[in-house]
Design a protein around this motif. Structure first.
Motif, PDB file in Angstrom:
ATOM      1  N   ARG A  30       0.815  -1.214   0.000  1.00  0.00           N
ATOM      2  CA  ARG A  30       0.000   0.000   0.000  1.00  0.00           C
ATOM      3  C   ARG A  30       0.851   1.269   0.000  1.00  0.00           C
ATOM      4  N   VAL A  31       2.154   1.132   0.105  1.00  0.00           N
ATOM      5  CA  VAL A  31       3.032   2.292   0.216  1.00  0.00           C
ATOM      6  C   VAL A  31       3.090   3.032  -1.122  1.00  0.00           C
ATOM      7  N   HIS A  68      -2.965  16.285 -12.466  1.00  0.00           N
ATOM      8  CA  HIS A  68      -2.800  14.943 -13.036  1.00  0.00           C
ATOM      9  C   HIS A  68      -3.810  13.946 -12.464  1.00  0.00           C
ATOM     10  N   ASN A  69      -4.777  14.443 -11.707  1.00  0.00           N
ATOM     11  CA  ASN A  69      -5.856  13.586 -11.181  1.00  0.00           C
ATOM     12  C   ASN A  69      -5.301  12.427 -10.340  1.00  0.00           C
ATOM     13  N   LEU A  70      -4.296  12.714  -9.505  1.00  0.00           N
ATOM     14  CA  LEU A  70      -3.649  11.665  -8.724  1.00  0.00           C
ATOM     15  C   LEU A  70      -4.423  11.387  -7.438  1.00  0.00           C
ATOM     16  N   ARG A  71      -4.222  10.208  -6.906  1.00  0.00           N
ATOM     17  CA  ARG A  71      -4.762   9.844  -5.583  1.00  0.00           C
ATOM     18  C   ARG A  71      -3.770  10.361  -4.548  1.00  0.00           C
ATOM     19  N   LEU A  72      -4.093  11.465  -3.911  1.00  0.00           N
ATOM     20  CA  LEU A  72      -3.160  12.152  -3.016  1.00  0.00           C
ATOM     21  C   LEU A  72      -3.406  11.749  -1.567  1.00  0.00           C
ATOM     22  N   PHE A  73      -2.323  11.427  -0.871  1.00  0.00           N
ATOM     23  CA  PHE A  73      -2.391  11.174   0.557  1.00  0.00           C
ATOM     24  C   PHE A  73      -1.419  12.089   1.291  1.00  0.00           C
ATOM     25  N   VAL A  74      -1.824  12.510   2.480  1.00  0.00           N
ATOM     26  CA  VAL A  74      -0.993  13.365   3.325  1.00  0.00           C
ATOM     27  C   VAL A  74      -0.603  12.564   4.560  1.00  0.00           C
ATOM     28  N   LYS A  75       0.685  12.542   4.879  1.00  0.00           N
ATOM     29  CA  LYS A  75       1.178  11.763   6.021  1.00  0.00           C
ATOM     30  C   LYS A  75       2.229  12.559   6.767  1.00  0.00           C
ATOM     31  N   SER A  76       2.158  12.528   8.084  1.00  0.00           N
ATOM     32  CA  SER A  76       3.224  13.088   8.914  1.00  0.00           C
ATOM     33  C   SER A  76       3.976  11.954   9.602  1.00  0.00           C
ATOM     34  N   ALA A 115      -2.043   5.972   3.334  1.00  0.00           N
ATOM     35  CA  ALA A 115      -1.462   5.361   2.140  1.00  0.00           C
ATOM     36  C   ALA A 115      -2.527   4.561   1.405  1.00  0.00           C
ATOM     37  N   ALA A 116      -2.246   4.295   0.138  1.00  0.00           N
ATOM     38  CA  ALA A 116      -3.073   3.400  -0.680  1.00  0.00           C
ATOM     39  C   ALA A 116      -2.250   2.995  -1.892  1.00  0.00           C
ATOM     40  N   PRO A 117      -2.491   1.806  -2.443  1.00  0.00           N
ATOM     41  CA  PRO A 117      -1.717   1.362  -3.607  1.00  0.00           C
ATOM     42  C   PRO A 117      -1.810   2.350  -4.763  1.00  0.00           C
ATOM     43  N   GLY A 118      -0.653   2.666  -5.341  1.00  0.00           N
ATOM     44  CA  GLY A 118      -0.617   3.519  -6.519  1.00  0.00           C
ATOM     45  C   GLY A 118      -0.828   4.993  -6.258  1.00  0.00           C
TER      46      GLY A 118
END
Length: 606
Positions: A138-139, A162-170, A180-183
């Motif tokens: 999932r990283v 770019h229509n990306l699947r964005l994740f925010v992590k500290s 996190a999520a795959p891709g």
């Protein structure tokens, strides 16, 4: 190579010179479908034809984010061939349960299972097997190590364009894997570190008549251990801050946007009750400073509406409180009378019943802390009271009296410990509650806020807690609500957390864990056990709710996490500041419009 080198900078030109598919194949990255999602209502994932090209990534890296594009790697990456590194692998083996170590690696989650994507994973346990391989799981394959507001803005614009699947992590503390999520594409906030203490803060845009207040402003990266130290040093221990118990949790971000509970909650309330200002970047890449004078609606939404939803928080400003005179650590142990024996189910039920009869004593005296109950240890209470040691002893004696019958029966033995501290930070440094800092394992949790009205029917309360605990590995009672939280009830006008906090006496947590080689069916049974325990508490207290940051999947998450009235208001604010749902996560505001993967919009509306 250092231990942190699992995060590899893309200024290695050989990486940028490859096409994306070759990078994924050669370096064990996550492989996704080649389906082009650009016009499908789905996000664009790594490996799809719509994903940015190597040239686009290179331009973004070198011209827009100062070379801070990274390749996040799973925790055990350096222990696998063909990229084995002895020093880095040894560091992983020695520190994989250390929350600080995990937070320092962009690809590490605090719970190892949220790095896994079914069989696509990178477990440390099989690293020495020559036939094993490390998969990205999932990283996210790509991300940005943000070190400035500009980095954050450019990353948001790049993801949106770019229509990306964005994740925010500290730091990666999330018990539903919402970091996190795959891709996906990662915005890593851990290196965006700044802290400032001021004794005369006035929120931006507020009038000169606004009384200046002592505050600490925390950026998106610092963890509570660092934040507490700064308050202690910069104020000479004259002030305290209502913050988290785990030292590795971030001082900004998901903690406070979920509401933020604290062992000082029974006196001072939730962390969001002390927020005076946020700075954030919204989905259009614009920077906003919000408070009660500037965009009060969005300010309200950020105070409990959940992370990964309205924008990327770049800083939060907390009001400090004058330090109390007393900080007394109070430990109460009701352990099996015979060392090494496990308590029977009936004996555990009797402990819960005794707890339910006596917990009003803690509530009445504003005692905070954490109580673990299981067959191995019995009851282990690690508490904080802002009163003298003499008062603490009297309170402990009253609480322990409820277990006298079990002592007389030879089931339990009672012991107590008391320690006086000059400051909250000294008490915190004594590490009173190891049970709340569980990192590097494979586990899930679930919680339910227990209303103060439950104290009117202690037999029902004890029975419900015992039944919920019967099917799980561990059970912890968080005394982090109480009078201090209830007294700040304003009908939801100032914060957007579930109203259940304002009726709560404590938060009950169920925990199940498993090993790396547990089967998919075994894991499903563990998760089902958590849900079964929660169902018992939901049925017993249907009008209550749960804490966003420690929730498991909720059948009616809108009601459980916020309440329907709050949720309708949150939806409208979400639509205003993020109309395209760039920020989206599991059981977050607006997530019902997306499928279970979070990648594609539902074909029907709700």
């Amino acid at each position: 190579m250092t231990a942190a080198s699992a995060v590899t900078r893309l200024d290695l030109l050989r990486c940028l010179g490859m096409v994306v598919a070759l990078i994924l194949h050669a370096e064990g990255g996550h492989s996704t479908s080649s389906f082009d999602s650009s016009n499908s209502g789905c996000r664009c994932l790594t490996g799809q034809s719509c994903f940015p090209s190597a040239d686009e990534l290179s331009y973004f890296n070198n011209s827009l984010v100062g070379g801070r594009l990274i390749l996040p790697r799973p925790t055990a990456w350096p222990c696998y061939q063909p990229h084995f590194n002895a020093d880095s692998c040894t560091a992983v083996e020695n520190n994989f349960t250390d929350g600080f170590f995990r937070a320092s690696n962009a690809g590490s989650m605090q719970s190892w299972n949220f790095e896994d994507d079914g069989e696509k994973r990178c477990p440390l346990e099989t690293a020495k097997d020559s036939h094993a391989q490390c998969d990205q799981g999932r990283v996210p394959v790509y991300g940005v190590q943000a070190e400035s507001v500009s980095d954050i803005q450019e990353t948001i614009r790049f993801a949106a364009n770019h229509n990306l699947r964005l994740f925010v992590k500290s730091t990666g503390h999330d018990y539903l894997g919402r970091s996190a999520a795959p891709g996906s594409f990662l915005l890593w906030m851990h290196k965006y570190r700044h802290i400032n203490v001021s004794m005369s803060f006035v929120p931006t845009g507020c009038s000169s008549s606004y009384p200046p207040k002592p505050v600490i402003t925390v950026g998106g990266g610092p963890q509570w251990a660092e934040v507490y130290t700064r308050v202690s040093v910069d104020t000479n221990d004259k002030y305290v801050l209502v913050g988290g118990m785990c030292p590795t949790v971030g001082g900004a971000g998901g903690f406070v946007m979920s509401g933020g509970h604290s062992p000082m909650g029974p006196t001072f309330g939730l962390a969001v009750d002390h927020v005076l200002q946020f700075q954030l970047v919204t989905a259009d890449g614009k920077v906003h400073t919000i408070n009660e004078c500037q965009d009060p609606d969005l300010f309200w939404a950020m105070k409990g509406g959940g992370p990964g939803t309205f924008g990327v928080m770049t800083s939060v400003t907390y009001q400090l409180q004058p330090s109390p005179t007393f900080f007394t650590g109070m430990k109460i142990f009701a352990a099996p009378a015979l060392n090494g024996t496990l308590l029977t189910p009936q004996q555990i039920k009797d402990i819960f019943r005794a707890f339910a009869r006596q917990v009003h004593i803690f509530d009445e005296n504003r005692v905070g802390g954490y109580i673990e109950i299981n067959p191995l240890i019995g009851l282990d209470a690690r508490m904080l009271i802002l009163a003298s040691e003499a008062d603490a002893k009297q309170i402990a004696a009253g609480f322990a009296a409820g277990f006298a019958e079990l002592v007389q029966q030879g089931v339990l033995k009672i012991s107590t410990q008391f320690n006086s501290f000059d400051t909250f930070f000294a008490w915190k440094a004594s590490d009173p509650s190891p049970a709340v800092e569980i990192q590097g394992g494979r586990f899930e949790i679930g919680t339910r806020l227990i209303p103060v009205s439950a104290l009117d029917h202690p037999e029902k309360l004890g029975e419900a807690l015992a039944q919920a605990a019967a099917g799980v590995d561990d059970f912890i009672l968080y005394m982090v609500a109480g009078r201090g939280v209830r007294e700040r009830d304003d009908g939801g006008e100032k914060v957007s957390t579930t109203p259940a906090w304002r009726r709560a006496v404590f938060n009950a947590e169920v925990i199940n864990a498993w090993s790396f080689n547990t089967s998919d069916q075994g894991i499903a049974e563990k998760v089902a056990g958590i849900q079964a325990g929660l169902d018992i508490l939901r049925k017993a207290y249907p009008d209550s709710g749960t804490y966003f940051a420690e929730a498991n999947l909720e059948p009616d998450f809108q009601q459980a996490l916020w309440g329907k009235n709050n949720y309708e208001r949150l939806l409208k604010i979400k639509a205003r500041v993020d109309p395209d749902d760039l920020f989206m996560c599991k059981q977050c505001v607006g997530s019902e419009k997306w499928d279970a993967s979070g990648n594609c919009r539902q074909r029907h509306s709700y």
